[in-house]
Design a protein around this motif. Structure first.
Motif, short mmCIF file in Angstrom:
data_model
loop_
_atom_site.label_atom_id
_atom_site.label_comp_id
_atom_site.label_asym_id
_atom_site.label_seq_id
_atom_site.Cartn_x
_atom_site.Cartn_y
_atom_site.Cartn_z
N GLN A 35 0.81 -1.22 0.00
CA GLN A 35 0.00 0.00 0.00
C GLN A 35 0.85 1.27 0.00
O GLN A 35 0.56 2.24 -0.72
N TYR A 174 -2.24 10.26 17.89
CA TYR A 174 -2.23 10.87 16.55
C TYR A 174 -1.81 12.34 16.62
O TYR A 174 -1.08 12.83 15.76
N ARG A 178 1.41 13.60 14.37
CA ARG A 178 1.24 14.47 13.20
C ARG A 178 2.23 15.63 13.20
O ARG A 178 2.41 16.29 12.19
N LYS A 183 2.64 13.07 6.42
CA LYS A 183 1.39 12.33 6.30
C LYS A 183 1.37 11.22 7.34
O LYS A 183 2.37 10.55 7.56
N TYR A 185 -1.06 7.87 8.57
CA TYR A 185 -2.18 6.98 8.25
C TYR A 185 -2.32 5.92 9.33
O TYR A 185 -1.38 5.62 10.07
N ASN A 243 -8.32 16.10 14.33
CA ASN A 243 -7.62 15.80 13.08
C ASN A 243 -7.29 14.31 13.02
O ASN A 243 -6.22 13.89 13.43
N GLN A 244 -8.22 13.52 12.53
CA GLN A 244 -8.04 12.07 12.46
C GLN A 244 -7.22 11.70 11.23
O GLN A 244 -7.43 12.23 10.15
N PRO A 245 -6.29 10.75 11.37
CA PRO A 245 -5.57 10.26 10.19
C PRO A 245 -6.48 9.40 9.33
O PRO A 245 -7.49 8.86 9.80
N GLU A 246 -6.12 9.27 8.07
CA GLU A 246 -6.91 8.45 7.16
C GLU A 246 -6.72 6.97 7.51
O GLU A 246 -5.61 6.50 7.74
N PHE A 247 -7.82 6.24 7.56
CA PHE A 247 -7.79 4.81 7.84
C PHE A 247 -7.81 4.06 6.52
O PHE A 247 -8.69 4.27 5.68
N ILE A 248 -6.82 3.17 6.32
CA ILE A 248 -6.70 2.46 5.05
C ILE A 248 -6.60 0.96 5.30
O ILE A 248 -5.75 0.50 6.07
#
Length: 302
Positions: A35, A174, A178, A183, A185, A243-248
């Motif tokens: 990823q 988080y 940050r 970035k 994730y 400010n939540q990180p992107e969940f992948i």
């Protein structure tokens, strides 16, 4: 890895043994790499924290050294753990505490005082079953890894991957991370069971919040003191929202097998011995007593 019936019916357990990995967790790193390309060709120096039994180090060795002539490698991987590890090709093993300044000094010496491209950690404490407590202890381990990472990661391109347990207090973690990466994730590999709170924090593009900051490990300083004056601990961004990180979700989501499921053992299944037996298991004394015939069954009479 265990050898009970449930283990045998776990697809990733069987794949790990068939492909020579010491633990099924190897596939978590492989799927994170699919990823985020964390093991790109420009990665030359890597530190694997809390590395035992060594499945992530095995992945690093295979991905970074296979097919590359020895004279053209110019790469170095250092694995750190308090436990002993059976040697792995191309891996320098350090039996050290990741929070100790002396460990940082040894890593830098091995890298000729050059900064590293990648810091990874699949470490976790012995879980108690009390989720809030387990989450708190895991977060302290993450912050210890982050502190070391801040001291050795290459600015602009450094990458950071660490296991976390998701829970109500993750926002604080988080908020700290940050500050140090362009970035951030949260990744959930296909091979990580969906029923588990486990996930992986991925930081891309290490940066110093303050240009003249020179981070140093000090056993007498708390996490708060280490980051004092350089990290914004606020949970909220400028809009007043968290400010939540992107969940992948990563890995082949169309795969025909499920990490939470157990499957019938194939008729042609051949039981394989562990790739690496424990070097210093907690039950070592019991094994010695059993071999000498001195171990009594529970409830038995002398």
């Amino acid at each position: 890895m265990g050898k009970n019936s449930k283990d045998k019916r776990d697809v990733y357990y069987r794949k790990a043994k068939e492909e020579g990995y010491r633990a099924r967790s190897a596939y978590k790193l492989l799927q994170i790499d699919e990823q985020f390309d964390i093991l790109s060709s420009d990665v030359k120096k890597v530190v694997d924290l809390c590395a035992a039994p060594g499945s992530w180090s095995q992945v690093l060795s295979k991905r970074m050294f296979t097919g590359i002539p020895e004279e053209d490698r110019g790469k170095k991987i250092v694995a750190v753990d308090l436990q002993s590890m059976t040697p792995i090709d191309n891996i320098i093993c350090l039996k050290e505490d990741i929070t100790a300044p002396s460990t940082l000094a040894k890593i830098l010496a091995l890298f000729d005082n050059e900064k590293t491209d990648l810091v990874i950690s699949d470490g976790a404490p012995d879980v108690t079953g009390i989720h809030d407590l387990d989450e708190y202890i895991q977060h302290q381990l993450i912050l210890a890894a982050l502190q070391l990472g801040c001291c050795i990661l290459k600015e602009g391109s450094g990458k950071f991957v660490v296991k976390l347990f998701r829970g109500k207090d993750c926002d604080h973690l988080y908020a700290i991370c940050r500050n140090f990466f362009e970035k951030v994730y949260v990744a959930k590999p296909r091979s990580s069971r969906a029923t588990s709170s486990e996930a992986f924090l991925v930081g891309i593009g290490f940066k110093k919040p303050v240009s003249d900051w020179e981070p140093k490990l000090d056993l007498n300083k708390s996490v708060q003191e280490f980051f004092e004056g350089v990290a914004d601990f606020s949970l909220y961004n400028r809009t007043g929202t968290i400010n939540q990180p992107e969940f992948i979700a990563c890995g082949d989501l169309a795969a025909s097998f499920d990490s939470d499921a157990t499957y019938d053992i194939p008729e042609n299944f051949k039981e394989l011995d562990p790739v690496q037996s424990p070097k210093n298991p907690a039950y070592q004394k019991a094994l010695e007593l059993k071999r000498s015939g001195k171990l009594k069954a529970e409830g038995s009479k002398e």
